[in-house]
Design a protein around this motif. Structure first.
Motif, PDB file in Angstrom:
ATOM      1  N   UNK A  92       0.836  -1.202   0.000  1.00  0.00           N
ATOM      2  CA  UNK A  92       0.000   0.000   0.000  1.00  0.00           C
ATOM      3  C   UNK A  92       0.870   1.251   0.000  1.00  0.00           C
ATOM      4  N   UNK A  93       1.959   1.253   0.761  1.00  0.00           N
ATOM      5  CA  UNK A  93       2.850   2.407   0.787  1.00  0.00           C
ATOM      6  C   UNK A  93       3.516   2.622  -0.569  1.00  0.00           C
ATOM      7  N   UNK A  94       3.852   1.523  -1.250  1.00  0.00           N
ATOM      8  CA  UNK A  94       4.456   1.678  -2.572  1.00  0.00           C
ATOM      9  C   UNK A  94       3.470   2.310  -3.546  1.00  0.00           C
ATOM     10  N   UNK A 135       4.730   6.508  -5.106  1.00  0.00           N
ATOM     11  CA  UNK A 135       5.500   6.190  -6.287  1.00  0.00           C
ATOM     12  C   UNK A 135       6.645   7.189  -6.435  1.00  0.00           C
ATOM     13  N   UNK A 136       7.864   6.722  -6.663  1.00  0.00           N
ATOM     14  CA  UNK A 136       8.966   7.654  -6.852  1.00  0.00           C
ATOM     15  C   UNK A 136       8.759   8.485  -8.119  1.00  0.00           C
ATOM     16  N   UNK A 137       9.176   9.741  -8.035  1.00  0.00           N
ATOM     17  CA  UNK A 137       9.004  10.640  -9.179  1.00  0.00           C
ATOM     18  C   UNK A 137      10.069  10.335 -10.224  1.00  0.00           C
ATOM     19  N   UNK A 138       9.627   9.983 -11.413  1.00  0.00           N
ATOM     20  CA  UNK A 138      10.536   9.729 -12.530  1.00  0.00           C
ATOM     21  C   UNK A 138      10.220  10.734 -13.629  1.00  0.00           C
ATOM     22  N   UNK A 139      10.659  10.463 -14.829  1.00  0.00           N
ATOM     23  CA  UNK A 139      10.330  11.348 -15.930  1.00  0.00           C
ATOM     24  C   UNK A 139       8.816  11.358 -16.118  1.00  0.00           C
ATOM     25  N   UNK A 140       8.291  12.471 -16.629  1.00  0.00           N
ATOM     26  CA  UNK A 140       6.836  12.597 -16.774  1.00  0.00           C
ATOM     27  C   UNK A 140       6.228  11.421 -17.534  1.00  0.00           C
ATOM     28  N   UNK A 141       5.141  10.938 -17.010  1.00  0.00           N
ATOM     29  CA  UNK A 141       4.430   9.821 -17.627  1.00  0.00           C
ATOM     30  C   UNK A 141       2.953  10.168 -17.554  1.00  0.00           C
ATOM     31  N   UNK A 142       2.478  10.880 -18.542  1.00  0.00           N
ATOM     32  CA  UNK A 142       1.127  11.432 -18.512  1.00  0.00           C
ATOM     33  C   UNK A 142       0.228  10.718 -19.519  1.00  0.00           C
ATOM     34  N   UNK A 143      -0.920  10.276 -19.041  1.00  0.00           N
ATOM     35  CA  UNK A 143      -1.928   9.648 -19.890  1.00  0.00           C
ATOM     36  C   UNK A 143      -3.088  10.624 -20.050  1.00  0.00           C
ATOM     37  N   UNK A 144      -3.528  10.823 -21.291  1.00  0.00           N
ATOM     38  CA  UNK A 144      -4.658  11.722 -21.538  1.00  0.00           C
ATOM     39  C   UNK A 144      -5.671  11.037 -22.441  1.00  0.00           C
ATOM     40  N   UNK A 145      -6.905  11.018 -22.004  1.00  0.00           N
ATOM     41  CA  UNK A 145      -8.013  10.519 -22.815  1.00  0.00           C
ATOM     42  C   UNK A 145      -9.180  11.467 -22.625  1.00  0.00           C
ATOM     43  N   UNK A 146      -9.584  12.101 -23.722  1.00  0.00           N
ATOM     44  CA  UNK A 146     -10.638  13.110 -23.669  1.00  0.00           C
ATOM     45  C   UNK A 146     -10.283  14.165 -22.610  1.00  0.00           C
ATOM     46  N   UNK A 182     -10.055  -4.995 -22.588  1.00  0.00           N
ATOM     47  CA  UNK A 182     -10.849  -5.504 -21.472  1.00  0.00           C
ATOM     48  C   UNK A 182      -9.935  -6.204 -20.475  1.00  0.00           C
ATOM     49  N   UNK A 183      -9.950  -5.733 -19.228  1.00  0.00           N
ATOM     50  CA  UNK A 183      -9.190  -6.347 -18.145  1.00  0.00           C
ATOM     51  C   UNK A 183     -10.125  -7.182 -17.280  1.00  0.00           C
ATOM     52  N   UNK A 184      -9.722  -8.375 -16.936  1.00  0.00           N
ATOM     53  CA  UNK A 184     -10.504  -9.171 -15.997  1.00  0.00           C
ATOM     54  C   UNK A 184     -10.343  -8.586 -14.594  1.00  0.00           C
ATOM     55  N   UNK A 185     -11.267  -8.919 -13.711  1.00  0.00           N
ATOM     56  CA  UNK A 185     -11.158  -8.451 -12.332  1.00  0.00           C
ATOM     57  C   UNK A 185      -9.876  -8.958 -11.689  1.00  0.00           C
ATOM     58  N   UNK A 186      -9.505 -10.186 -11.995  1.00  0.00           N
ATOM     59  CA  UNK A 186      -8.289 -10.748 -11.405  1.00  0.00           C
ATOM     60  C   UNK A 186      -7.055  -9.991 -11.893  1.00  0.00           C
ATOM     61  N   UNK A 187      -7.017  -9.631 -13.172  1.00  0.00           N
ATOM     62  CA  UNK A 187      -5.892  -8.844 -13.690  1.00  0.00           C
ATOM     63  C   UNK A 187      -5.802  -7.502 -12.983  1.00  0.00           C
ATOM     64  N   UNK A 188      -6.940  -6.857 -12.811  1.00  0.00           N
ATOM     65  CA  UNK A 188      -6.951  -5.564 -12.141  1.00  0.00           C
ATOM     66  C   UNK A 188      -6.545  -5.698 -10.682  1.00  0.00           C
ATOM     67  N   UNK A 189      -7.009  -6.753 -10.032  1.00  0.00           N
ATOM     68  CA  UNK A 189      -6.650  -6.978  -8.641  1.00  0.00           C
ATOM     69  C   UNK A 189      -5.151  -7.193  -8.495  1.00  0.00           C
ATOM     70  N   UNK A 190      -4.557  -7.947  -9.411  1.00  0.00           N
ATOM     71  CA  UNK A 190      -3.115  -8.192  -9.363  1.00  0.00           C
ATOM     72  C   UNK A 190      -2.336  -6.891  -9.495  1.00  0.00           C
ATOM     73  N   UNK A 191      -2.873  -5.942 -10.249  1.00  0.00           N
ATOM     74  CA  UNK A 191      -2.185  -4.670 -10.440  1.00  0.00           C
ATOM     75  C   UNK A 191      -2.311  -3.740  -9.240  1.00  0.00           C
ATOM     76  N   UNK A 192      -3.159  -4.087  -8.281  1.00  0.00           N
ATOM     77  CA  UNK A 192      -3.316  -3.262  -7.091  1.00  0.00           C
ATOM     78  C   UNK A 192      -2.335  -3.610  -5.997  1.00  0.00           C
TER      79      UNK A 192
END
Length: 229
Positions: free
Chosen positions: A116-118, A122-133, A171-181
């Motif tokens: 949870x702390x990680x 998140x350590x600040x690295x080079x900009x990583x910006x996602x934009x959608x609409x 499409x991500x499965x719930x399990x895939x999303x959970x693993x990424x948390x």
């Protein structure tokens, strides 16, 4: 500098056991015996993470989260002796980032704390910006804006949105999303994804009841709509 963890539980023996273990792991640990005391301790100590029991006298964990979530977005790991699904869902809806069911191993609890702390730091690295609409997500700055206005997300909500926005249309499965948390492998609880998605929709969708960004893929999981779709 060592991260500060606030342990809130009415059982002295449990608090001391967890405090001792986490101190050996390198954390600075402070304690409170109920939610009311924890409010004052948290305001003064400004912990990096809170380990919170649900069932306590004077002020329980649910009420603590209702009050303190208005003041800070500190990550929370809930401790619960209850196995009822609705209790876990309520904790997540009130802002908990993870939960550990009693009895638990100290090793597992420490792993959840690290994960949870990680996510929250998140350590600040080079900009990583996602934009959608209208939505912009800056992974380096850990900031989400909609139409230029900042949106307050929990660490888990931010991580989940980042995963979905990183591959619009997929499409991500719930399990895939959970693993990424979590950076730590453990047996997850897939229903938590539904709670986080519902909370996310409330915060980012123009009409949460008819979502245009986070779409349900029936029988699979969720996807973020492609730009202009």
């Amino acid at each position: 500098m060592a991260k500060t963890v606030l342990i809130v539980d009415d059982k002295d023996s449990l608090r001391k056991m967890v405090s001792s273990y986490l101190a050996e792991e390198g954390y600075r640990v402070v304690e409170a015996s109920n939610g009311r005391e924890a409010i004052f301790v948290a305001r003064y100590e400004k912990p990096d993470l809170i380990i919170l029991d649900l069932m306590m006298p004077e002020m329980g964990g649910y009420e603590f989260m209702r009050v303190y979530s208005k003041e800070a977005d500190t990550p929370i790991v809930v401790l619960t002796a209850k196995l009822d699904e609705n209790d876990k869902i309520l904790g997540l809806e009130l802002g908990a980032d993870d939960y550990v069911t009693k009895p638990f191993s100290l090793r597992e609890l420490a792993a959840r704390v690290r994960a949870v702390l990680r996510r929250a730091n998140k350590p600040v690295r080079e900009p990583d910006i996602l934009r959608i609409d209208a939505i912009s997500l800056d992974r380096g700055g850990h900031v989400v804006t909609i139409g230029g206005e900042p949106v307050d997300l929990t660490p888990s909500e931010f991580s989940l949105l980042a995963v979905l926005m990183s591959a619009p249309g997929r499409a991500f499965s719930r399990l895939e999303l959970l693993d990424n948390l979590s950076d730590e492998p453990y047996e997850g609880y897939e229903r938590t994804i539904d709670v986080h998605i519902r909370n996310l929709r409330t915060k980012i969708e123009p009409d949460p009841g008819s979502p245009s960004y986070i779409q349900t893929v029936y029988g699979v999981g969720y996807r973020f709509a492609s730009q202009g779709s």
